[in-house]
Design an enzyme around this catalytic site. Structure first.
Site, PDB file in Angstrom:
ATOM      1  N   ASP A 196       0.958  -6.959 -16.793  1.00 10.19           N
ATOM      2  CA  ASP A 196       0.766  -8.223 -16.090  1.00 10.19           C
ATOM      3  C   ASP A 196       1.188  -9.431 -16.917  1.00 10.19           C
ATOM      4  OD1 ASP A 196      -1.266  -7.780 -17.865  1.00 10.19           O
ATOM      5  OD2 ASP A 196      -2.893  -8.277 -16.483  1.00 10.19           O
TER       6      ASP A 196
ATOM      7  N   SER B 134      -1.563  -1.909 -15.003  1.00 14.55           N
ATOM      8  CA  SER B 134      -2.371  -2.720 -15.937  1.00 14.55           C
ATOM      9  C   SER B 134      -3.375  -1.866 -16.697  1.00 14.55           C
ATOM     10  CB  SER B 134      -3.084  -3.842 -15.179  1.00 14.55           C
ATOM     11  OG  SER B 134      -2.145  -4.663 -14.539  1.00 14.55           O
TER      12      SER B 134
ATOM     13  N   ARG C 119      -2.042  -2.693  -4.496  1.00 14.36           N
ATOM     14  CA  ARG C 119      -1.291  -3.607  -3.652  1.00 14.36           C
ATOM     15  C   ARG C 119       0.181  -3.196  -3.618  1.00 14.36           C
ATOM     16  NH1 ARG C 119      -0.220  -9.839  -4.433  1.00 14.36           N
ATOM     17  NH2 ARG C 119      -0.211  -9.190  -6.599  1.00 14.36           N
TER      18      ARG C 119
END
Length: 879
Positions: free
Chosen positions: A700, A646, A586
């Site tokens: 995250d 992540s 993203r």
């Protein structure tokens, strides 16, 4: 006009078109009509287009001087389909009103939980005693029942029946229960059994208020019993006291059961679950397995419980008024309880003989029967019994039995008298069967709607002398149920000695559940953590944190992220954020002004790229960034960028992260052991037309803290509780499917423990895994899930408590107010996880006021805010 005809022995549905208005032909199973009668019992009074439920086979004698009187008399017992539907609807409404515990207006039907929570599995075994009181009138029965647990292999029960003297039935309650204890001892004296440790099921067939499987308070006596000092008392305790007074045997009264529940539990196992019981005897009653959450008085939201439907007290004038006859009014007026049990007096076997007697006496006194003669016996209440009615209706030997019974009453019947008496019996019993069917249809309709099933497939166990000895009654009952509850696919199964084997089965099921409960508690005991255990976890974690911060060997890695501040609200500007943590990648544009505005786009990571070279992977990432910039009109701009990565990393600086190892399906070569920020910058350099300023690499959890910190300046802790990996696999099960590793996903805990899900939906989840379960199994799975998730939440809370207490002590505060930003599907979706975490923190860190905030887009928004804070701090440093 079309008319419905039900014939016996076959339930025949036949459309007829009478040649003249009001004409009905009664057709017995395809045979020629016995007679045709204009405006007869089957058709008189029908409204235009209304279907009639005819009497089977018989009609009325041909026209005579007395035919109008006969028609007038028997016409009163005819009920239409519309009337039955009205009774069904009214009963259904009253049942649901009673289930809700509605007190005003008082429901006309009592719905009494029996605390029987499970039906048989077929594996029950052992020896059990049964004491049966009230099921067979003025007698008491003791049984010894052996259950083998082997399908098809049964040991016939041993039993003995004792006649209860009239003075005992009408005397003191202690006298009755002492008599019962004496009968138990007398029976056991003849059996080769031990005097110790005998388990007994108590079949007590009277209206009771049950508060436990072995606790039941008598509401009122029926069936001719009127023992003093018992109403309002726990009948199990009265029996226990009597057994103790007698002192001969050590008998444990495990369960108190009415005959209807015994009938359901004694049903042979078949293809369909037997979850409804019906008894038609001196009394008429039903029971069924209800979802516990629908029974207000239980205050339970899980599992099922058998509910006894005391429909005998139903007395809705609007529904019953149109079908009450003058004979019903007379019977009620002369009864021991005028105005009460109105429905029972129309359908119960205790009253059918009396209704027949009243009709016969009426017709005799009007000169239609017996040449106008009567006898003292015919005019005496109770002279015609249920057994007489069933015998007189018998199609083969009925005529002979009519003569014999009438002669015993001092009457001299002629040929026409015999036939007419049989018609009277038919009229009374047909109405009773139809009304009973309306009540049963109400139960079935409720089950179908409450379980949200398009078609309810269920077995109904039937018992009682009327069902056993009166096949015509059962035929009419079943045909009418089919008519009134077409959405229910019902099998009717005669119960195998419900009062004996069924009550023993209740006792055996209770013993099985108790054994399972003990095993479950033993299994789950390690998951149930007390305060001392949780405090120990907190303390050990504190020690591990200190060691990790010192750089000493520790079970808890304490990894600096080089994020030195949280947002203070002064951050401004446009920032790019990248979020790589799975098969999708993203790119986000985050505009920070007085608030935060986010524009994002998702790009896929092809498997060939995720498994290819590192250069190929990072070139693809930069291509996606360039595409996003072009679409957002940002080409040529060098925006500060935060990179949420992540995967396990060792961070050496805010913009330096060494990849330790790939996870989540990635395996790009030449990346492990490398600085991923440097790999990204090299890809940017290769793509010469783009300029990007990579400021920070973020995991995250930090992104979650920063995202919530923008909304709440007190947020200094981030917590991720996601659903990754399996929750349960079992190498020890019998069930082969559960031996498959990773079959039971963590997300199933959230689904199974959801308050909005019924157990049938829990079963559906597990059946999708190839695990067909009973309601009992589903309850056990639910408890396992609850224990596992509760322990997880408590351990999570212990960790948070260790962190907040360390912050408080570091700052030398008596009290600390701090917020925790939280993300992760387990925390957000599990119905109880978040509250359990908070409760544990309150318990273990009482001097810390901790607020939990759910993060929104910590991996995107948080990464941008880390970058924004870093830019703010850099600007302050330059100044």
């Amino acid at each position: 006009m079309s008319l419905l005809v039900i014939g016996v022995p076959h339930i025949a549905r036949q459309e007829l078109r009478p040649e003249e208005s009001g004409q009905l032909l009664c057709v017995p199973g395809g045979q020629p009509p016995l007679w045709k009668l204009m405006d007869s019992v089957g058709s008189a009074g029908l409204r235009q287009g209304e279907e009639a439920l005819s009497y089977p086979e018989e009609g009325l004698p041909g026209p005579s001087d007395s035919s109008e009187l006969v028609q007038e008399c028997l016409q009163q017992f005819k009920v239409t389909r519309a009337q039955l539907q009205q009774i069904q609807a009214s009963l259904l409404g009253s049942m649901e009103q009673a289930l809700r515990g509605q007190a005003s207006p008082a429901p006309a039907v009592r719905m009494l939980p029996t605390y029987v929570g499970s039906t048989p599995h077929g594996t029950e075994q052992g020896d059990f005693m049964v004491l049966e009181l009230g099921a067979t009138g003025a007698s008491l029965r003791v049984l010894w029942v052996t259950l083998t647990g082997i399908e098809g292999h049964r040991v016939e029960p041993r039993s003995q029946e004792f006649v209860i003297p009239q003075e005992v039935m009408l005397g003191a309650g202690q006298q009755l229960f002492d008599f019962a204890a004496h009968c138990l001892s007398e029976f056991l004296d003849t059996q080769p059994v031990s005097k110790q440790g005998l388990q007994l099921g108590f079949s007590f067939s009277f209206p009771c208020h049950q508060t436990g499987l072995d606790r039941s308070t008598l509401i009122s006596w029926t069936k001719g019993f009127r023992c003093s000092g018992v109403e309002g008392q726990d009948v199990v305790q009265l029996l226990r006291d009597a057994i103790q007074r007698h002192g001969a045997y050590n008998i444990d009264v495990v369960a108190v059961v009415n005959d209807t529940v015994g009938t359901m539990m004694g049903c042979e196992l078949g293809a369909r679950p037997c979850e409804v019981g019906l008894v038609v005897d001196t009394g008429t009653n039903a029971c069924y397995m209800e979802e516990a959450r629908h029974v207000a008085v239980l205050d339970e939201d899980r599992g099922r419980v058998c509910v006894s439907v005391e429909w005998g007290s139903f007395s809705d004038v609007g529904a019953l008024g149109p079908v009450l006859t003058t004979f019903d009014h007379t019977l009620d007026h002369e009864s021991l309880n005028p105005g009460a049990q109105r429905f029972e007096k129309m359908i119960g076997g205790l009253y059918l003989g009396e209704l027949v007697r009243l009709v016969l006496a009426h017709l005799a006194q009007r000169g239609v029967l017996f040449g106008g003669g009567t006898s003292p016996a015919l005019l005496s209440r109770g002279s015609i019994l249920l057994e007489h009615v069933a015998e007189m209706e018998d199609p083969s030997a009925g005529a002979a039995r009519v003569r014999a019974i009438l002669q015993d009453l001092g009457l001299s019947p002629g040929a026409s008298d015999v036939e007419l008496v049989q018609h009277v019996c038919t009229a009374v019993c047909t109405r009773a069967a139809q009304l009973c069917a309306a009540a049963l249809a109400a139960v079935l309709s409720h089950l179908q709607h409450s379980r949200e099933q398009q078609t309810l497939q269920v077995a109904v166990a039937t018992g009682g002398r009327v069902c056993e000895r009166h096949p015509r009654f059962c035929g009419i009952l079943q045909g009418t149920v089919m008519l009134l509850a077409p959405e229910c696919d019902v099998s009717f199964i005669p119960s195998a000695d419900g009062g004996g084997r069924g009550v023993a089965m209740v006792t055996a099921v209770a013993a099985r559940l108790a054994a399972h409960r003990r095993l479950l508690e033993e299994t789950l005991a390690p998951f149930r953590l007390n305060h001392d255990q949780l405090a120990a976890v907190q303390a050990q974690m504190r020690k591990a944190m200190v060691k990790g911060l010192r750089g000493e060997a520790s079970s808890l890695r304490m990894l600096p992220t080089f994020v030195r501040a949280t947002p203070d609200g002064s951050e401004r500007g446009d920032f790019l954020a990248l979020d790589l943590g799975g098969t999708n990648f993203r790119v986000l544009l985050v505009r920070v002004t007085t608030g935060v505005q986010i524009t994002s786009q998702i790009y896929s990571i092809p498997e060939s790229v995720a498994q290819g070279s590192g250069q190929q992977l990072f070139d693809h990432i930069v291509d996606c960034i360039v595409d996003f910039q072009q679409k957002q009109g940002l080409s040529g701009q060098s925006l500060p960028l935060g990179f949420t990565f992540s995967f396990p990393c060792r961070q050496l600086g805010l913009d330096q992260g060494i990849l330790l190892n790939w996870t989540k399906g990635f395996n790009a070569s030449d990346c492990e052991g490398q600085d991923v920020v440097n790999l990204l910058r090299e890809a940017i350099t290769r793509r010469q037309a783009v300029e990007l300023n990579v400021v920070a690499i973020v995991n995250d959890t930090v992104g979650t803290m920063m995202s919530c910190g923008y909304e709440d300046p007190r947020c200094e802790i981030g917590l991720i509780v996601g659903e990754e990996g399996p929750a349960l696999s079992c190498p020890y099960c019998l069930t082969q499917r559960l031996q498959t590793r990773d079959i039971f996903k963590t997300k199933f805990l959230s689904e199974i423990e959801s308050d909005s899900l019924a157990l049938r939906q829990v079963r559906a989840i597990l059946e999708d895994l190839g695990l067909p379960l009973t309601s009992d199994d589903a309850l056990m799975v639910l408890e396992v899930c609850q224990a596992v998730s509760q322990r997880a939440a408590q351990l999570c809370g212990a960790g948070v408590a260790a962190v907040v207490e360390k912050i408080r002590e570091n700052r030398g505060l008596e009290e600390l107010a701090v917020s925790v930003g939280v993300d992760g599907t387990l925390y957000k979706l599990h119905p109880h996880f978040s509250s359990l975490v908070a409760a544990t923190v309150r318990e273990l860190a009482p001097r810390c006021v901790v607020t939990f905030l759910q993060s929104e887009d910590g991996s995107g928004k948080g990464a941008a805010l880390v970058t924004a804070v870093a830019c703010r701090l850099a600007q302050l440093t330059r100044v």
